[in-house]
Design a protein around this motif. Structure first.
Motif, PDB file in Angstrom:
ATOM      1  N   THR A   1      -3.294   1.484  -3.318  1.00  0.00           N
ATOM      2  CA  THR A   1      -3.416   2.771  -2.643  1.00  0.00           C
ATOM      3  C   THR A   1      -4.732   2.841  -1.890  1.00  0.00           C
ATOM      4  N   TYR A   2      -4.695   3.546  -0.784  1.00  0.00           N
ATOM      5  CA  TYR A   2      -5.875   3.773   0.047  1.00  0.00           C
ATOM      6  C   TYR A   2      -6.773   4.802  -0.633  1.00  0.00           C
ATOM      7  N   VAL A   3      -8.078   4.499  -0.704  1.00  0.00           N
ATOM      8  CA  VAL A   3      -9.029   5.469  -1.237  1.00  0.00           C
ATOM      9  C   VAL A   3     -10.297   5.470  -0.393  1.00  0.00           C
TER      10      VAL A   3
ATOM     11  N   ALA B   1      -6.001   7.072  -8.139  1.00  0.00           N
ATOM     12  CA  ALA B   1      -5.384   5.746  -8.085  1.00  0.00           C
ATOM     13  C   ALA B   1      -5.150   5.202  -9.489  1.00  0.00           C
ATOM     14  N   ALA B   2      -6.162   5.299 -10.333  1.00  0.00           N
ATOM     15  CA  ALA B   2      -6.046   4.769 -11.693  1.00  0.00           C
ATOM     16  C   ALA B   2      -5.077   5.591 -12.534  1.00  0.00           C
ATOM     17  N   ASP B   3      -5.160   6.908 -12.414  1.00  0.00           N
ATOM     18  CA  ASP B   3      -4.343   7.786 -13.258  1.00  0.00           C
ATOM     19  C   ASP B   3      -2.852   7.697 -12.929  1.00  0.00           C
ATOM     20  N   PHE B   4      -2.534   7.361 -11.673  1.00  0.00           N
ATOM     21  CA  PHE B   4      -1.116   7.316 -11.278  1.00  0.00           C
ATOM     22  C   PHE B   4      -0.574   5.891 -11.190  1.00  0.00           C
TER      23      PHE B   4
ATOM     24  N   GLU C   1       0.865  -1.173   0.000  1.00  0.00           N
ATOM     25  CA  GLU C   1       0.000   0.000   0.000  1.00  0.00           C
ATOM     26  C   GLU C   1       0.907   1.230   0.000  1.00  0.00           C
ATOM     27  N   ALA C   2       0.984   1.887  -1.165  1.00  0.00           N
ATOM     28  CA  ALA C   2       1.997   2.913  -1.383  1.00  0.00           C
ATOM     29  C   ALA C   2       1.664   4.257  -0.760  1.00  0.00           C
ATOM     30  N   GLY C   3       0.449   4.436  -0.289  1.00  0.00           N
ATOM     31  CA  GLY C   3       0.055   5.702   0.309  1.00  0.00           C
ATOM     32  C   GLY C   3      -1.413   5.959   0.091  1.00  0.00           C
ATOM     33  N   SER C   4      -1.817   7.184   0.354  1.00  0.00           N
ATOM     34  CA  SER C   4      -3.201   7.612   0.155  1.00  0.00           C
ATOM     35  C   SER C   4      -3.247   8.540  -1.050  1.00  0.00           C
ATOM     36  N   ALA C   5      -3.878   8.091  -2.115  1.00  0.00           N
ATOM     37  CA  ALA C   5      -3.823   8.804  -3.393  1.00  0.00           C
ATOM     38  C   ALA C   5      -4.275  10.251  -3.301  1.00  0.00           C
ATOM     39  N   ALA C   6      -5.255  10.524  -2.450  1.00  0.00           N
ATOM     40  CA  ALA C   6      -5.822  11.877  -2.392  1.00  0.00           C
ATOM     41  C   ALA C   6      -5.101  12.791  -1.414  1.00  0.00           C
ATOM     42  N   ALA C   7      -4.128  12.271  -0.691  1.00  0.00           N
ATOM     43  CA  ALA C   7      -3.528  13.042   0.397  1.00  0.00           C
ATOM     44  C   ALA C   7      -2.723  14.237  -0.097  1.00  0.00           C
ATOM     45  N   SER C   8      -1.916  14.047  -1.140  1.00  0.00           N
ATOM     46  CA  SER C   8      -1.055  15.134  -1.606  1.00  0.00           C
ATOM     47  C   SER C   8      -0.461  14.785  -2.953  1.00  0.00           C
ATOM     48  N   ALA C   9       0.121  15.787  -3.596  1.00  0.00           N
ATOM     49  CA  ALA C   9       0.810  15.559  -4.866  1.00  0.00           C
ATOM     50  C   ALA C   9       2.006  14.628  -4.669  1.00  0.00           C
ATOM     51  N   GLY C  10       2.681  14.771  -3.518  1.00  0.00           N
ATOM     52  CA  GLY C  10       3.816  13.906  -3.222  1.00  0.00           C
ATOM     53  C   GLY C  10       3.410  12.449  -3.095  1.00  0.00           C
ATOM     54  N   GLU C  11       2.230  12.211  -2.514  1.00  0.00           N
ATOM     55  CA  GLU C  11       1.734  10.844  -2.405  1.00  0.00           C
ATOM     56  C   GLU C  11       1.468  10.249  -3.780  1.00  0.00           C
ATOM     57  N   ARG C  12       0.887  11.060  -4.650  1.00  0.00           N
ATOM     58  CA  ARG C  12       0.597  10.562  -5.998  1.00  0.00           C
ATOM     59  C   ARG C  12       1.893  10.297  -6.768  1.00  0.00           C
ATOM     60  N   GLN C  13       2.888  11.139  -6.540  1.00  0.00           N
ATOM     61  CA  GLN C  13       4.190  10.901  -7.170  1.00  0.00           C
ATOM     62  C   GLN C  13       4.796   9.591  -6.673  1.00  0.00           C
TER      63      GLN C  13
ATOM     64  N   ILE D   1       3.163   6.934  -5.616  1.00  0.00           N
ATOM     65  CA  ILE D   1       2.431   5.832  -6.235  1.00  0.00           C
ATOM     66  C   ILE D   1       2.922   5.615  -7.656  1.00  0.00           C
ATOM     67  N   LYS D   2       3.137   6.699  -8.378  1.00  0.00           N
ATOM     68  CA  LYS D   2       3.618   6.600  -9.760  1.00  0.00           C
ATOM     69  C   LYS D   2       5.012   5.989  -9.819  1.00  0.00           C
ATOM     70  N   LEU D   3       5.902   6.440  -8.937  1.00  0.00           N
ATOM     71  CA  LEU D   3       7.260   5.889  -8.908  1.00  0.00           C
ATOM     72  C   LEU D   3       7.242   4.391  -8.642  1.00  0.00           C
ATOM     73  N   ILE D   4       6.443   3.986  -7.673  1.00  0.00           N
ATOM     74  CA  ILE D   4       6.406   2.576  -7.289  1.00  0.00           C
ATOM     75  C   ILE D   4       5.730   1.736  -8.374  1.00  0.00           C
ATOM     76  N   SER D   5       4.655   2.261  -8.947  1.00  0.00           N
ATOM     77  CA  SER D   5       3.953   1.501  -9.989  1.00  0.00           C
ATOM     78  C   SER D   5       4.800   1.356 -11.247  1.00  0.00           C
TER      79      SER D   5
END
Length: 507
Positions: free
Chosen positions: A79-81, A91-94, A51-63, A65-69
């Motif tokens: 990711t938590y949603v 979640a889907a976009d990143f 679980e890489a983070g919470s997708a909606a939490a911040s831009a850094g969290e989304r980054q 998720i993208k790095l890990i994916s």
């Protein structure tokens, strides 16, 4: 070793939430690169879902998720949603493979936190499941505060969620109120799809309740490295894995020999120190001092150890103190290259006990200093400190400059760090890089007395080429104490005769 009959219906999947629930530990904040580093280690040891983070939490969290994916890891990226379209879109976009779709299911959470009705929450959950499936995501529908939920309502929400496309379910013991007995009662009716168990350790029952849920039919455990998490934390990855392996003979597929390294990486990056008595990964987990225990372990390790330390990437330590017997002291001395006769050994043991009676933690450097004195060995330091300077402040990157004589050659090095102590230690390590790579394995500081002029006692564990040594520095200034401790340890690691037997005839 206990090796009970396997009581689990199928292989247990490991869902690691260090990067989400673990990062919610107060004071912990990880950068995307740090999350990728941890995720890579998790995938390499065999964790199934991260679980890489919470997708909606911040831009850094989304980054993150993208790095890990995008990293090509074998583990599933989750990711938590919340039950919101925007969260699912993130979640889907990143690039997430799956979503941990969490909805409150206890009346307390539904009414007090969301100020909604059961019907409204159900509709939100089912709609979110359908939307996430439309976006091509694997869905784990998770009931928050399930331990306090109405059973019939929880079953209905889960059943309809599966009908709408949910792939997996999760029972969240959000505030640690589940017991093994209740887990055995509550879990079986919910196993209408692969079911995860997510426990918090508020009352110390996380591991026990997780194990009970798995025995009752759950097929996946949510865990964090070192048991990190909000308040008292979550079920610890290393404890769950070794409990399954050792107590139940259940092969997890996890590379257990890498657990300790993973633990230290997470501790370093999160800044959360390990409790010294923590199972599996704590400093004292495979450390013995008592004369009776140490003697037993030296004859047969299973007398006082449930597993061999190498199985989790560790080594056994016999530390010396006032409880130590002659056998333990002699073994430690032999490992350090000393070969005292019976009279010299008795004198060394007596001096160690006297030092222990003063309340001090006895380090390897202390023992070697005592042995050198008793055996009349002249020890020429490999390095000597000439000066060090620290620059640190609110607007300055902590920077240290040190000048040493290293085997007779004067060397000056500088380094920056996360703080003045870190900068000083890095500068010292650079100073000796030409003669060897010295690693800082552990750092511990105690204030011996109260007040702003308190004496601080710094203990470090250093290693070089597989050999480790502990040493201490005590000053009123923590930086000076740290430098003193590191130099003492480096001197012991770098001494030219460290691989030779040292006796009364060695000088």
């Amino acid at each position: 070793m206990l090796n009970r009959k396997n009581t689990f219906s199928e292989p247990v999947r490991i869902f690691d939430t260090t990067l989400r629930d673990g990062e919610q530990t107060p004071g912990v904040s990880l950068t995307p690169d740090q999350k990728l580093e941890i995720a890579t280690h998790l995938s390499e040891i065999g964790v199934h879902v991260i679980e890489a983070g919470s997708a909606a939490a911040s831009a850094g969290e989304r980054q993150s998720i993208k790095l890990i994916s995008d990293a090509g890891l074998s583990a599933e990226c989750c990711t938590y949603v919340r039950a919101l379209a925007q969260d699912i879109d993130f979640a889907a976009d990143f690039g997430a493979d799956s979503v941990h779709l969490v909805v409150p299911v206890s009346d307390l959470h539904i009414e007090k936190k969301l100020r909604k009705t059961r019907e409204q929450v159900s509709a939100m959950a089912w709609s979110a499941v359908e939307y996430a499936k439309d976006r091509g995501l694997i869905v784990e529908l998770s009931g928050e505060d399930a331990s306090r939920a109405d059973r019939a309502f929880l079953q209905e929400l889960f059943r309809e969620g599966i009908d709408r496309g949910a792939d997996r379910l999760c029972f969240c013991d959000t505030v640690g109120l589940l017991t093994p007995e209740r887990a055995a009662e509550l879990i079986p009716p919910l196993c209408m799809a692969p079911l995860s168990i997510h426990c918090h350790d508020d009352l110390g029952f996380a591991l026990a309740s997780t194990m009970a849920a798995l025995k009752a039919g759950a097929t996946c455990a949510h865990v964090t490295v070192n048991g990190l998490g909000e308040r008292a934390g979550n079920t610890a990855l290393e404890e769950l894995v070794m409990s399954l392996e050792v107590l139940y003979g259940h092969a997890t597929g996890i590379r257990t020999e890498d657990l300790y390294h993973l633990s230290t990486v997470v501790s370093r990056l999160t800044g959360v120190a390990l409790a010294t008595n923590k199972p599996i990964v704590g400093e004292m987990a495979f450390t013995h001092e008592s004369g009776i225990h140490a003697h037993g372990v030296m004859r047969d390790a299973s007398t006082y150890e449930s597993i061999i330390p190498e199985r989790v990437g560790r080594k056994r330590r016999i530390v010396l103190g006032k409880h130590s017997g002659s056998a333990a002291v002699e073994t430690a001395l032999h490992e350090m290259g000393y070969r005292p006769d019976a009279g010299q050994l008795a004198e060394i043991v007596q001096r160690i006990k006297q030092l222990g009676d003063t309340g001090k933690r006895i380090t390897d450097a202390d023992v070697m200093t005592i042995a050198d004195a008793v055996l009349a060995i002249e020890f020429a330091p490999a390095l000597e400190l000439m000066q060090f300077t620290i620059v640190s402040g609110s607007n300055a990157m902590p920077t240290a400059s040190v000048t040493l004589t290293v085997k007779g050659e004067e060397i000056t090095c500088a380094a920056t760090g996360n703080g003045p102590v870190d900068a000083a230690i890095r500068a010292l390590q650079r100073s000796v890089s030409d003669v060897g790579t010295v690693r800082l394995e552990q750092y511990h500081v105690d204030a011996i007395s109260g007040g702003t002029d308190a004496l601080v006692d710094v203990t470090v564990k250093l290693s070089k080429d597989g050999v480790s040594v502990t040493s201490r520095g005590a000053r009123t200034d923590i930086i000076t104490a740290s430098v003193e401790a590191v130099i003492a340890g480096m001197n012991r690691l770098l001494r030219e005769e460290k691989h030779e037997d040292r006796s009364e005839n060695s000088h």
